[in-house]
Design a protein around this motif. Structure first.
Motif, mmCIF file in Angstrom:
data_model
loop_
_atom_site.group_PDB
_atom_site.id
_atom_site.type_symbol
_atom_site.label_atom_id
_atom_site.label_comp_id
_atom_site.label_asym_id
_atom_site.label_seq_id
_atom_site.Cartn_x
_atom_site.Cartn_y
_atom_site.Cartn_z
ATOM 1 N N GLY A 27 -2.488 -18.439 -1.917
ATOM 2 C CA GLY A 27 -1.503 -17.602 -1.246
ATOM 3 C C GLY A 27 -2.087 -16.738 -0.144
ATOM 4 N N LEU A 28 -3.407 -16.709 -0.034
ATOM 5 C CA LEU A 28 -4.061 -15.818 0.934
ATOM 6 C C LEU A 28 -4.346 -16.594 2.220
ATOM 7 N N THR A 41 -8.321 -17.986 -8.581
ATOM 8 C CA THR A 41 -7.447 -16.827 -8.625
ATOM 9 C C THR A 41 -8.305 -15.574 -8.576
ATOM 10 N N LEU A 42 -7.889 -14.618 -7.783
ATOM 11 C CA LEU A 42 -8.607 -13.344 -7.718
ATOM 12 C C LEU A 42 -7.878 -12.313 -8.574
ATOM 13 N N GLY A 43 -8.639 -11.597 -9.363
ATOM 14 C CA GLY A 43 -8.062 -10.514 -10.144
ATOM 15 C C GLY A 43 -8.277 -9.200 -9.419
ATOM 16 N N TYR A 44 -7.326 -8.298 -9.541
ATOM 17 C CA TYR A 44 -7.504 -7.015 -8.860
ATOM 18 C C TYR A 44 -7.025 -5.862 -9.731
ATOM 19 N N LYS A 45 -7.556 -4.706 -9.391
ATOM 20 C CA LYS A 45 -7.100 -3.476 -10.034
ATOM 21 C C LYS A 45 -7.033 -2.396 -8.969
ATOM 22 N N PRO A 65 -13.580 -16.019 -8.183
ATOM 23 C CA PRO A 65 -14.339 -17.046 -7.462
ATOM 24 C C PRO A 65 -13.618 -17.509 -6.203
ATOM 25 N N LEU A 66 -14.404 -17.785 -5.177
ATOM 26 C CA LEU A 66 -13.881 -18.438 -3.976
ATOM 27 C C LEU A 66 -14.755 -19.646 -3.694
ATOM 28 N N HIS A 67 -14.145 -20.663 -3.127
ATOM 29 C CA HIS A 67 -14.922 -21.825 -2.686
ATOM 30 C C HIS A 67 -15.063 -21.768 -1.169
ATOM 31 N N LEU A 68 -16.196 -21.225 -0.714
ATOM 32 C CA LEU A 68 -16.473 -21.178 0.724
ATOM 33 C C LEU A 68 -17.073 -22.515 1.149
ATOM 34 N N GLN A 69 -17.167 -22.684 2.467
ATOM 35 C CA GLN A 69 -17.797 -23.890 2.986
ATOM 36 C C GLN A 69 -19.175 -23.518 3.526
ATOM 37 N N GLU A 113 5.494 1.536 2.176
ATOM 38 C CA GLU A 113 5.654 0.141 1.771
ATOM 39 C C GLU A 113 4.343 -0.598 1.995
ATOM 40 N N LEU A 114 3.348 -0.218 1.225
ATOM 41 C CA LEU A 114 2.047 -0.861 1.348
ATOM 42 C C LEU A 114 2.086 -2.210 0.629
ATOM 43 N N ASP A 115 1.752 -3.247 1.381
ATOM 44 C CA ASP A 115 1.714 -4.594 0.833
ATOM 45 C C ASP A 115 0.351 -4.797 0.155
ATOM 46 N N VAL A 116 0.366 -4.794 -1.169
ATOM 47 C CA VAL A 116 -0.888 -4.842 -1.923
ATOM 48 C C VAL A 116 -1.655 -6.138 -1.661
ATOM 49 N N ALA A 117 -0.929 -7.247 -1.586
ATOM 50 C CA ALA A 117 -1.596 -8.533 -1.355
ATOM 51 C C ALA A 117 -2.306 -8.548 0.001
ATOM 52 N N ALA A 118 -1.658 -7.977 1.023
ATOM 53 C CA ALA A 118 -2.266 -7.941 2.357
ATOM 54 C C ALA A 118 -3.510 -7.052 2.354
ATOM 55 N N LEU A 119 -3.437 -5.939 1.624
ATOM 56 C CA LEU A 119 -4.591 -5.047 1.525
ATOM 57 C C LEU A 119 -5.768 -5.760 0.845
ATOM 58 N N ILE A 120 -5.457 -6.484 -0.222
ATOM 59 C CA ILE A 120 -6.493 -7.229 -0.939
ATOM 60 C C ILE A 120 -7.112 -8.277 -0.018
ATOM 61 N N GLU A 121 -6.257 -8.971 0.724
ATOM 62 C CA GLU A 121 -6.747 -9.991 1.642
ATOM 63 C C GLU A 121 -7.673 -9.368 2.694
ATOM 64 N N ASP A 122 -7.263 -8.212 3.234
ATOM 65 C CA ASP A 122 -8.104 -7.508 4.206
ATOM 66 C C ASP A 122 -9.489 -7.230 3.636
ATOM 67 N N GLU A 123 -9.499 -6.665 2.431
ATOM 68 C CA GLU A 123 -10.767 -6.240 1.842
ATOM 69 C C GLU A 123 -11.654 -7.435 1.494
#
Ligand code: ZN
Length: 168
Positions: A27-28, A41-45, A65-69, A113-123
């Motif tokens: 989704g990111l 899947t990324l977990g967040y708190k 985990p992420l699968h980078l190239q 209206e902070l979009d949590v998913a967008a913030l996570i993606e940024d970080e």
């Protein structure tokens, strides 16, 4: 519970709220360019609170985990996201008070209206290596058959060992 949340960031911080969840990597969309595939899947708190000067802030932890190239062999590179950051909330329209302090805390604009998913993606984007590579000598240059051949050879060796008469 929905994986994507929108929060009132100031309210969230002042009330000391906590939000946990998980986000499928698929989704990111902004991450995709640097990825080998979008599995995982990324977990967040996300924890709201006040800093030592009673300013509202958010604490964000992201793991998974992420699968980078790999930039050398272009094969999959397992990467563990481990982000832990504190973000001071700036009231909308107000310039950062500590803008001339490079050691100052990271800041984001407060938003109702902070979009949590967008913030996570940024970080996560900020935390990724610019040119991810396997450690030296670990790139996938060997043909895969070699591994399977080696496995088969060792299986034969075990079989041969079993068949050997006991000399002792
Ligand atoms: Zn590599």
């Amino acid at each position: 519970m929905s994986a994507v949340a929108v929060i009132d960031s100031l309210e969230f911080a002042r009330a000391g709220q906590v939000l946990r969840g998980s986000l499928p990597v698929a989704g990111l969309k902004r991450l995709e360019d640097g990825l080998f595939d979008t599995q995982g899947t990324l977990g967040y708190k996300l924890t709201g609170g006040l800093d030592e000067l009673s300013r509202p802030r958010l604490e964000l932890k992201i793991e998974g985990p992420l699968h980078l190239q790999c930039q050398r062999c272009l094969d999959r590179l397992e990467y563990a996201v481990d982000v832990s950051t504190r973000l001071l909330l700036l009231p909308e329209g107000r310039p950062p008070e500590d803008s001339d302090d490079p050691e100052g805390p990271d800041t984001i604009d407060a938003s109702a209206e902070l979009d949590v998913a967008a913030l996570i993606e940024d970080e996560v984007l900020l935390s990724l290596p610019l040119a991810p590579r396997h450690p030296d000598g670990m790139c996938a240059s060997r043909p895969k058959q070699q591994d399977e051949g080696a496995k088969r050879a060792s299986a034969f060796a075990q079989l041969a060992a079993l068949k050997q008469p006991n000399n002792r």
